[in-house]
Motif scaffolding. Structure first.
Motif, PDB file in Angstrom:
ATOM      1  N   LEU A 157       0.839  -1.191   0.000  1.00 46.33           N
ATOM      2  CA  LEU A 157       0.000   0.000   0.000  1.00 46.33           C
ATOM      3  C   LEU A 157       0.881   1.251   0.000  1.00 46.33           C
ATOM      4  O   LEU A 157       0.587   2.219  -0.708  1.00 46.33           O
ATOM      5  N   LEU A 158       1.976   1.229   0.745  1.00 43.83           N
ATOM      6  CA  LEU A 158       2.883   2.378   0.770  1.00 43.83           C
ATOM      7  C   LEU A 158       3.444   2.678  -0.617  1.00 43.83           C
ATOM      8  O   LEU A 158       3.425   3.827  -1.068  1.00 43.83           O
ATOM      9  N   CYS A 200      11.596   2.238   7.605  1.00 43.08           N
ATOM     10  CA  CYS A 200      12.293   0.963   7.820  1.00 43.08           C
ATOM     11  C   CYS A 200      11.841  -0.115   6.848  1.00 43.08           C
ATOM     12  O   CYS A 200      12.554  -1.075   6.629  1.00 43.08           O
ATOM     13  N   ASP A 201      10.647   0.012   6.303  1.00 41.70           N
ATOM     14  CA  ASP A 201      10.038  -0.984   5.417  1.00 41.70           C
ATOM     15  C   ASP A 201       9.832  -2.332   6.109  1.00 41.70           C
ATOM     16  O   ASP A 201       9.756  -3.363   5.465  1.00 41.70           O
ATOM     17  N   GLN A 255       8.383  -1.165  11.761  1.00 42.13           N
ATOM     18  CA  GLN A 255       8.945  -0.894  13.080  1.00 42.13           C
ATOM     19  C   GLN A 255       8.990   0.580  13.440  1.00 42.13           C
ATOM     20  O   GLN A 255       9.112   0.911  14.606  1.00 42.13           O
ATOM     21  N   CYS A 256       8.902   1.480  12.442  1.00 43.48           N
ATOM     22  CA  CYS A 256       9.112   2.901  12.753  1.00 43.48           C
ATOM     23  C   CYS A 256       7.834   3.738  12.713  1.00 43.48           C
ATOM     24  O   CYS A 256       7.760   4.772  13.348  1.00 43.48           O
ATOM     25  N   GLY A 257       6.828   3.341  11.963  1.00 37.30           N
ATOM     26  CA  GLY A 257       5.570   4.074  11.896  1.00 37.30           C
ATOM     27  C   GLY A 257       5.548   5.251  10.935  1.00 37.30           C
ATOM     28  O   GLY A 257       4.543   5.947  10.838  1.00 37.30           O
ATOM     29  N   ALA A 258       6.639   5.499  10.214  1.00 32.90           N
ATOM     30  CA  ALA A 258       6.667   6.633   9.284  1.00 32.90           C
ATOM     31  C   ALA A 258       5.639   6.479   8.168  1.00 32.90           C
ATOM     32  O   ALA A 258       5.217   7.468   7.572  1.00 32.90           O
ATOM     33  N   CYS A 259       5.220   5.263   7.893  1.00 29.41           N
ATOM     34  CA  CYS A 259       4.280   4.988   6.805  1.00 29.41           C
ATOM     35  C   CYS A 259       2.829   4.877   7.275  1.00 29.41           C
ATOM     36  O   CYS A 259       1.952   4.479   6.508  1.00 29.41           O
ATOM     37  N   THR A 260       2.552   5.251   8.527  1.00 34.80           N
ATOM     38  CA  THR A 260       1.211   5.085   9.086  1.00 34.80           C
ATOM     39  C   THR A 260       0.161   5.850   8.286  1.00 34.80           C
ATOM     40  O   THR A 260       0.329   7.033   7.984  1.00 34.80           O
ATOM     41  N   CYS A 277       3.451  -0.126   4.922  1.00 29.04           N
ATOM     42  CA  CYS A 277       4.530  -0.923   4.328  1.00 29.04           C
ATOM     43  C   CYS A 277       4.313  -2.416   4.554  1.00 29.04           C
ATOM     44  O   CYS A 277       4.968  -3.233   3.920  1.00 29.04           O
ATOM     45  N   LEU A 278       3.400  -2.767   5.450  1.00 27.95           N
ATOM     46  CA  LEU A 278       3.187  -4.176   5.800  1.00 27.95           C
ATOM     47  C   LEU A 278       1.953  -4.795   5.154  1.00 27.95           C
ATOM     48  O   LEU A 278       1.611  -5.935   5.460  1.00 27.95           O
ATOM     49  N   THR A 279       1.284  -4.069   4.303  1.00 28.94           N
ATOM     50  CA  THR A 279       0.060  -4.588   3.700  1.00 28.94           C
ATOM     51  C   THR A 279       0.095  -4.365   2.191  1.00 28.94           C
ATOM     52  O   THR A 279       0.726  -3.436   1.713  1.00 28.94           O
ATOM     53  N   LEU A 280      -0.562  -5.233   1.481  1.00 29.38           N
ATOM     54  CA  LEU A 280      -0.602  -5.123   0.021  1.00 29.38           C
ATOM     55  C   LEU A 280      -1.769  -4.231  -0.404  1.00 29.38           C
ATOM     56  O   LEU A 280      -2.860  -4.290   0.178  1.00 29.38           O
ATOM     57  N   ALA A 281      -1.531  -3.439  -1.422  1.00 25.36           N
ATOM     58  CA  ALA A 281      -2.561  -2.515  -1.903  1.00 25.36           C
ATOM     59  C   ALA A 281      -3.825  -3.261  -2.323  1.00 25.36           C
ATOM     60  O   ALA A 281      -4.943  -2.820  -2.036  1.00 25.36           O
ATOM     61  N   CYS A 282      -3.651  -4.401  -2.987  1.00 28.99           N
ATOM     62  CA  CYS A 282      -4.819  -5.145  -3.495  1.00 28.99           C
ATOM     63  C   CYS A 282      -5.718  -5.657  -2.362  1.00 28.99           C
ATOM     64  O   CYS A 282      -6.884  -5.957  -2.592  1.00 28.99           O
ATOM     65  N   MET A 283      -5.201  -5.723  -1.145  1.00 37.95           N
ATOM     66  CA  MET A 283      -5.996  -6.165  -0.001  1.00 37.95           C
ATOM     67  C   MET A 283      -6.984  -5.099   0.457  1.00 37.95           C
ATOM     68  O   MET A 283      -7.850  -5.356   1.286  1.00 37.95           O
TER      69      MET A 283
END
Length: 169
Positions: free
Chosen positions: A22-23, A39-40, A43-48, A59-65
């Motif tokens: 998703l990121l 961090c990808d 762990q850091c939350g910059a992509c929240t 960064c931990l989830t797929l866009a298609c989901m």
């Protein structure tokens, strides 16, 4: 794979590999570069970002989901001409230094305040009857998934507290 995402109130179409996070979809395919890749590894939350009212590490989830999901990024929280109360408080309390973590911090804090209003407890919760009484420890615990390399944590907590007061009045 074609995916339909509702981002910041706007329907967006994405045609990307099913392995696209998703990121990466937000940044590389849709031009929404507010969310950062720190961090990808979650762990850091910059992509929240906020998905269906809940904060997630994009960064931990797929866009298609997230086909059909409601996604809010930092671009959807306020604008330079019309900052959200939380964004104003971050500026007033110097809740950022380098600014890299700020979009994730603000998205996380926005969702965290809604979680507290809904009565979701945290590890250090004493009383959730009144959101105005969130202690510094409570705010810090609820924001613990968002790291700041500049260590602006006291200012971030002060900004969140200020936002709570402004929203309550």
């Amino acid at each position: 794979m074609k995916t339909s995402l509702r981002i910041n109130g706007e329907e967006r179409q994405l045609d990307a590999d099913v392995r696209t996070t998703l990121l990466d979809a937000l940044r590389q395919h849709l031009g929404l570069t507010g969310s950062k890749k720190g961090c990808d590894h979650g762990q850091c939350g910059a992509c929240t970002v906020i998905v269906n009212g809940r904060r997630i590490n994009s960064c931990l989830t797929l866009a298609c989901m997230h086909d059909g999901d409601e996604i809010t990024t930092i671009e959807g929280i306020g604008t330079p001409d019309n900052l959200a109360p939380l964004q104003k408080a971050f500026v007033e309390h110097d809740g950022f230094q380098c600014g890299f973590c700020t979009p994730g911090q603000i998205c996380s804090a926005t969702a965290m305040l809604e979680e507290a209003k809904a009565g979701w407890p945290s590890f250090v919760s004493d009383d959730l009857d009144d959101i105005d009484t969130l202690s510094d420890e409570e705010i810090a615990e609820r924001m613990s998934g968002n790291l700041c390399r500049c260590s602006a944590y006291p200012n971030i907590v002060a900004a969140i507290r200020e936002s709570v007061k402004e929203t309550a009045s």
